[in-house]
Write a protein that holds these residues in place. Structure first.
Motif, PDB file in Angstrom:
ATOM      1  N   ALA A 225       0.823  -1.206   0.000  1.00 45.73           N
ATOM      2  CA  ALA A 225       0.000   0.000   0.000  1.00 45.73           C
ATOM      3  C   ALA A 225       0.857   1.255   0.000  1.00 45.73           C
ATOM      4  N   ARG A 226       1.892   1.258   0.805  1.00 43.60           N
ATOM      5  CA  ARG A 226       2.791   2.419   0.833  1.00 43.60           C
ATOM      6  C   ARG A 226       3.449   2.626  -0.528  1.00 43.60           C
TER       7      ARG A 226
ATOM      8  N   GLY B 263       1.320   4.377  -3.004  1.00 39.86           N
ATOM      9  CA  GLY B 263       1.010   5.786  -2.807  1.00 39.86           C
ATOM     10  C   GLY B 263       0.150   6.107  -1.618  1.00 39.86           C
ATOM     11  N   ALA B 264      -0.154   5.134  -0.767  1.00 42.21           N
ATOM     12  CA  ALA B 264      -0.961   5.402   0.426  1.00 42.21           C
ATOM     13  C   ALA B 264      -0.143   6.159   1.464  1.00 42.21           C
ATOM     14  N   ASP B 265      -0.761   7.125   2.118  1.00 38.27           N
ATOM     15  CA  ASP B 265      -0.088   7.828   3.205  1.00 38.27           C
ATOM     16  C   ASP B 265      -0.024   6.951   4.451  1.00 38.27           C
TER      17      ASP B 265
ATOM     18  N   ALA C  86      -2.159   3.181   6.256  1.00 38.72           N
ATOM     19  CA  ALA C  86      -3.025   2.047   5.918  1.00 38.72           C
ATOM     20  C   ALA C  86      -3.126   1.110   7.111  1.00 38.72           C
TER      21      ALA C  86
ATOM     22  N   VAL D  41      -6.811   1.987   2.988  1.00 35.18           N
ATOM     23  CA  VAL D  41      -5.751   2.962   2.735  1.00 35.18           C
ATOM     24  C   VAL D  41      -6.288   4.373   2.923  1.00 35.18           C
TER      25      VAL D  41
ATOM     26  N   VAL E 209      -5.380   8.398   1.746  1.00 38.20           N
ATOM     27  CA  VAL E 209      -4.639   9.399   0.977  1.00 38.20           C
ATOM     28  C   VAL E 209      -5.144  10.739   1.497  1.00 38.20           C
TER      29      VAL E 209
ATOM     30  N   GLN F 286     -10.363   7.873   2.199  1.00 40.43           N
ATOM     31  CA  GLN F 286     -10.074   6.468   2.484  1.00 40.43           C
ATOM     32  C   GLN F 286     -10.838   5.548   1.540  1.00 40.43           C
TER      33      GLN F 286
ATOM     34  N   GLU G 280      -3.140  -0.891  -5.494  1.00 42.10           N
ATOM     35  CA  GLU G 280      -3.308   0.115  -6.547  1.00 42.10           C
ATOM     36  C   GLU G 280      -4.759   0.538  -6.674  1.00 42.10           C
TER      37      GLU G 280
ATOM     38  N   VAL H 264      -5.817   2.714  -3.549  1.00 36.84           N
ATOM     39  CA  VAL H 264      -5.279   4.068  -3.614  1.00 36.84           C
ATOM     40  C   VAL H 264      -6.029   4.888  -4.668  1.00 36.84           C
TER      41      VAL H 264
ATOM     42  N   ARG I 283      -8.330   8.273  -3.826  1.00 38.76           N
ATOM     43  CA  ARG I 283      -8.109   9.582  -4.443  1.00 38.76           C
ATOM     44  C   ARG I 283      -9.392  10.179  -5.010  1.00 38.76           C
TER      45      ARG I 283
END
Length: 448
Positions: A16-17, A20-22, A24, A58, A60, A64, A82, A85, A89
């Protein structure tokens, strides 16, 4: 357990990181289920299933998303991360969403003292068939029992691991072992049924299949020849098996998610009387050998005993982090979740203050009224607490059962009903919900 599910959740977080997840969190559940059913002296069902499910949530920023799968391959985890995330977004911002702060997390993570899992090996299917067969035979031994709808023996085991990028990582295992029997008397439109069952964490604590089958038969025979009661107002005594349904309505109304939505008849009711004076409702998540016990919640917060109602007065709502933030309160470490959904508030073990009289003593004091032993359907207005349910049971005259009844409706308002309850002393102490039979002083009954 640490060698597989812990590794799986860490792989999910790392993926997840990378996607692009901030932040999770991840959940992995591996389960085994075995069920054996008997009917008519023959084996009707014998099944065993195994599954492993994973969930990833996740964040962002304040957006979520949650995804789940049952495939542990690297490719699937990559696709999950993917997709999650990308979904996050596009999701609307939620100012209340987010993981627990590290200082909020439970330091206690060893659940062995709670005895959540029976160390005994998985039961042999032949043993389970013998249990179901014994329960069915015990029920059929009673004159008047025409058939047994189903006699069952079951076993389940779940292994769970929860992890988050905030540093939380812990898991536990649970087992359950159960026996049940549903007996039938009469034919055609005169057919009646009732049941008995027992489910425990440890197999050695189970009641015998013979006892379960016999009690199912006795309860069924007590319903033979049921008829409708007269319409009117009367006291209603809820049998211990179903009295918990009244308390569940109270707990649903005190659930933080419902309160935050404004869809609860207990909104703005903190500090108000919701039960009679002298009666409390307590949550005890650390009771050993109890199915709902837990050391930490689904967000990693430490659980603790709390008073939901003290001396009749509502003390707190049931809250996870998000709903606590919405209401400007603190989480009660009540988060529950599955692999495909974010956390929401849930209850573990609860106990209602018991009275000093037996169910029969309350029945005698009631004089004339209804003993409810079965409920079907429901119409509950979450905003007002208006209550209406189909019911069956025994009509009481002069403090004793006069005849069985069915096809009736009982109605009232939950706020008034709960503030008038009189508890008996017959709650089963080993169940997750320790609630005795409950007498409600006045309800409307619709029958003939």
């Amino acid at each position: 357990m640490r060698d597989d599910l812990e590794t799986v959740t860490q792989r999910l977080l790392d993926t997840a990181r990378a996607a692009g997840a901030d932040t999770a969190d991840a959940l992995a559940i591996a389960g085994t289920s075995v069920n054996v059913d008997m009917r008519g002296g023959a084996l009707e069902l014998a099944e065993r299933s195994e599954s492993t499910d994973i969930g990833l949530r996740v964040f962002v920023g304040q957006r979520q998303a949650t995804v789940s799968a049952s495939d542990l391959s690297d490719r699937t985890m990559q696709e999950m991360a993917e997709r999650a995330v990308a979904m996050a977004r596009e999701a609307p911002e939620d100012p209340y969403a987010g993981l627990a702060d590290p200082e909020q997390l439970s330091a206690a993570r060893d659940t062995s003292a709670l005895e959540l899992a029976d160390p005994a090996p998985e039961p042999d299917p032949a043993e389970m068939e013998a249990e179901a067969r014994a329960a069915e035979a015990a029920a059929l031994a009673h004159s008047g029992i025409t058939q047994v709808e189903r006699a069952s023996s079951g076993y389940g085991k779940r292994r769970v691991w929860i992890a988050g990028t905030n540093g939380f990582s812990a898991g536990y295992a649970r087992t359950d072992r159960g026996i049940s029997c549903i007996a039938i008397t009469g034919e055609g439109t005169g057919m009646e049924r009732d049941y008995d069952s027992d489910v425990r964490v440890f197999a050695e604590d189970l009641r015998s299949p013979e006892e379960i089958g016999a009690l199912a038969a006795e309860r069924t025979l007590a319903r033979a020849g049921a008829r409708r009661a007269k319409t009117g107002a009367c006291p209603v005594l809820f049998d211990e098996r179903i009295a918990r349904s009244l308390i569940s309505h109270l707990l649903s109304a005190a659930n933080g998610a419902a309160v935050a939505r404004g869809a609860s008849w207990l909104r703005e009711a903190l500090g108000e009387d919701v039960l009679p004076a002298g009666i409390s409702l307590t949550e005890a998540p650390h009771r050993p050998r109890t199915a709902a016990s837990r050391l930490f919640d689904a967000e990693g917060l430490p659980t603790a005993q709390r008073e939901i109602v003290r001396d009749g007065v509502l003390q707190s709502y049931t809250l996870d982090l998000a709903n606590a933030r919405k209401l400007g309160m603190q989480s009660t470490a009540s988060a529950s979740r599955g692999v495909s959904s974010p956390p929401s508030p849930g209850i573990t073990n609860v106990a209602l203050t018991q009275g000093d009289k037996s169910r029969d003593a309350l029945m005698a004091e009631m004089g004339t009224g209804l003993l409810v032993t079965g409920l079907i359907g429901s119409t509950i207005n979450p905003n007002t607490g208006d209550y209406s349910r189909g019911a069956s049971g025994l009509w009481i005259e002069n403090g004793a059962p006069a005849y069985p009844v069915n096809e009736i409706t009982i109605a009232g308002n939950l706020r008034d009903m709960l503030r008038s309850i009189v508890p008996a002393n017959d709650a089963r102490e080993w169940t997750s919900w320790v609630v005795p039979s409950l007498l409600v002083e006045g309800m409307t009954l619709a029958g003939d």
